[in-house]
Every structure is written in C-alpha cells, then in structure tokens.
Design a protein around this motif. Structure first.
Motif, PDB file in Angstrom:
ATOM      1  N   ASN A 105       0.802  -1.226   0.000  1.00  0.00           N
ATOM      2  CA  ASN A 105       0.000   0.000   0.000  1.00  0.00           C
ATOM      3  C   ASN A 105       0.835   1.277   0.000  1.00  0.00           C
ATOM      4  OD1 ASN A 105      -2.523  -1.301  -0.038  1.00  0.00           O
ATOM      5  ND2 ASN A 105      -2.418  -1.642   2.164  1.00  0.00           N
ATOM      6  N   ASP A 106       2.144   1.143   0.047  1.00  0.00           N
ATOM      7  CA  ASP A 106       3.040   2.301   0.044  1.00  0.00           C
ATOM      8  C   ASP A 106       3.893   2.232  -1.222  1.00  0.00           C
ATOM      9  OD1 ASP A 106       5.518   3.818   0.437  1.00  0.00           O
ATOM     10  OD2 ASP A 106       4.870   4.058   2.519  1.00  0.00           O
ATOM     11  N   ASN A 107       3.675   3.148  -2.142  1.00  0.00           N
ATOM     12  CA  ASN A 107       4.362   3.102  -3.439  1.00  0.00           C
ATOM     13  C   ASN A 107       5.879   3.082  -3.304  1.00  0.00           C
ATOM     14  OD1 ASN A 107       1.965   3.044  -4.866  1.00  0.00           O
ATOM     15  ND2 ASN A 107       1.920   5.257  -5.170  1.00  0.00           N
ATOM     16  N   TYR A 108       6.420   3.881  -2.383  1.00  0.00           N
ATOM     17  CA  TYR A 108       7.871   3.943  -2.216  1.00  0.00           C
ATOM     18  C   TYR A 108       8.419   2.608  -1.715  1.00  0.00           C
ATOM     19  CZ  TYR A 108      12.484   5.038  -0.459  1.00  0.00           C
ATOM     20  OH  TYR A 108      13.825   5.003  -0.209  1.00  0.00           O
ATOM     21  N   ILE A 109       7.805   2.068  -0.666  1.00  0.00           N
ATOM     22  CA  ILE A 109       8.280   0.798  -0.095  1.00  0.00           C
ATOM     23  C   ILE A 109       8.087  -0.338  -1.098  1.00  0.00           C
ATOM     24  CG2 ILE A 109       7.940  -0.907   1.739  1.00  0.00           C
ATOM     25  CD1 ILE A 109       7.211   1.463   3.584  1.00  0.00           C
ATOM     26  N   ASP A 110       6.961  -0.338  -1.808  1.00  0.00           N
ATOM     27  CA  ASP A 110       6.705  -1.350  -2.820  1.00  0.00           C
ATOM     28  C   ASP A 110       7.792  -1.315  -3.893  1.00  0.00           C
ATOM     29  OD1 ASP A 110       5.013  -3.382  -4.123  1.00  0.00           O
ATOM     30  OD2 ASP A 110       4.597  -1.790  -5.584  1.00  0.00           O
ATOM     31  N   ALA A 111       8.129  -0.127  -4.371  1.00  0.00           N
ATOM     32  CA  ALA A 111       9.178   0.007  -5.388  1.00  0.00           C
ATOM     33  C   ALA A 111      10.529  -0.428  -4.840  1.00  0.00           C
ATOM     34  CB  ALA A 111       9.247   1.446  -5.884  1.00  0.00           C
TER      35      ALA A 111
END
Length: 131
Positions: A105-111
């Motif tokens: 759910n967190d774009n930065y952490i997912d990337a």
C-alpha cells in the motif's frame, strides 16, 4: 559489477531527476547530521572531512550512478523475462522487515522491495552465467 556495464552504456537522463534524487540522498545525510546535533555543513566538514562543494558533487554523482544502475537492472530483468511472484515478495518483506500489506500500500516501499528483488535476481544471473 554494474560499473563496467554503466561505463559502456549510453543514457539519456533528465538533469532534474538526477538533482531530485541527489536531494533525497542529501536529506538522508541531514538525518545523520541531526543525530550528532550538527547542521549539514558542520557535519560535512567535521564528520565527513569534506568540503561542502565536494559533498554536493559526490552526492550528485552518486545519485546519477544509482539512477543508471536502476535502469540497467530493470532492463536486464525485463530482457531475461523475469517476474516477481508473491512468495518472493513476501520473503523480501520479511528480510527487509516490512509488513506485506503495508508495503503493497506504500508506493515507495513497494518500489524499494521490487527493486531489491530485481537486483538480487540480476546479480544471481551474472554470478551463475557470466564468466
């Protein structure tokens, strides 16, 4: 390993993106400075033993290198037709100490997690296949 590939590749990079990422890297250094209760300039000169100019040049160059490495890893990963499955993602979350749902759910952490997996797979490919 990536240095040679980067040196022998041609990139078309946006100077603004390099500056933006370099600014992020510098903001991380500001956090370290605050641990020592120093402003950034004092931290640079006292703790890193650099001039302010050397520091900014170093982090601009490092930001540019990291962007190039990201592009190379992504291109090789895609060229090899690799994918990231849920099990690999979950293992990486645990390894990096992130909650799976929060990471998704967190774009930065997912990337960050996806890049970590991609980089590991590309490095494994080179270690096992290139001599």
């Amino acid at each position: 390993m990536f240095e040679e590939v980067i040196a022998n590749s041609v990139f078309s990079l946006d100077e603004y993106e390099i500056a933006q990422y370099s600014t992020y890297l510098i903001s991380e250094q500001e956090k370290y400075a605050s641990v020592y209760e120093l402003d950034l300039n004092s931290y640079i000169t006292q703790m890193l033993n650099m001039t302010v100019e050397e520091f900014y040049e170093k982090y601009y160059d490092y930001g540019e290198y990291e962007i190039k490495k990201f592009l190379i890893v992504g291109a090789i990963f895609n060229d090899l037709n690799y994918i990231i499955d849920d099990e690999e993602y979950l293992i990486a979350c645990e390894k990096m100490q992130y909650n799976y749902t929060d990471a998704k759910n967190d774009n930065y952490i997912d990337a960050l997690i996806n890049y970590h997996i991609m980089e590991e797979k590309v490095i494994d490919f080179f270690l096992n296949n290139v001599r």
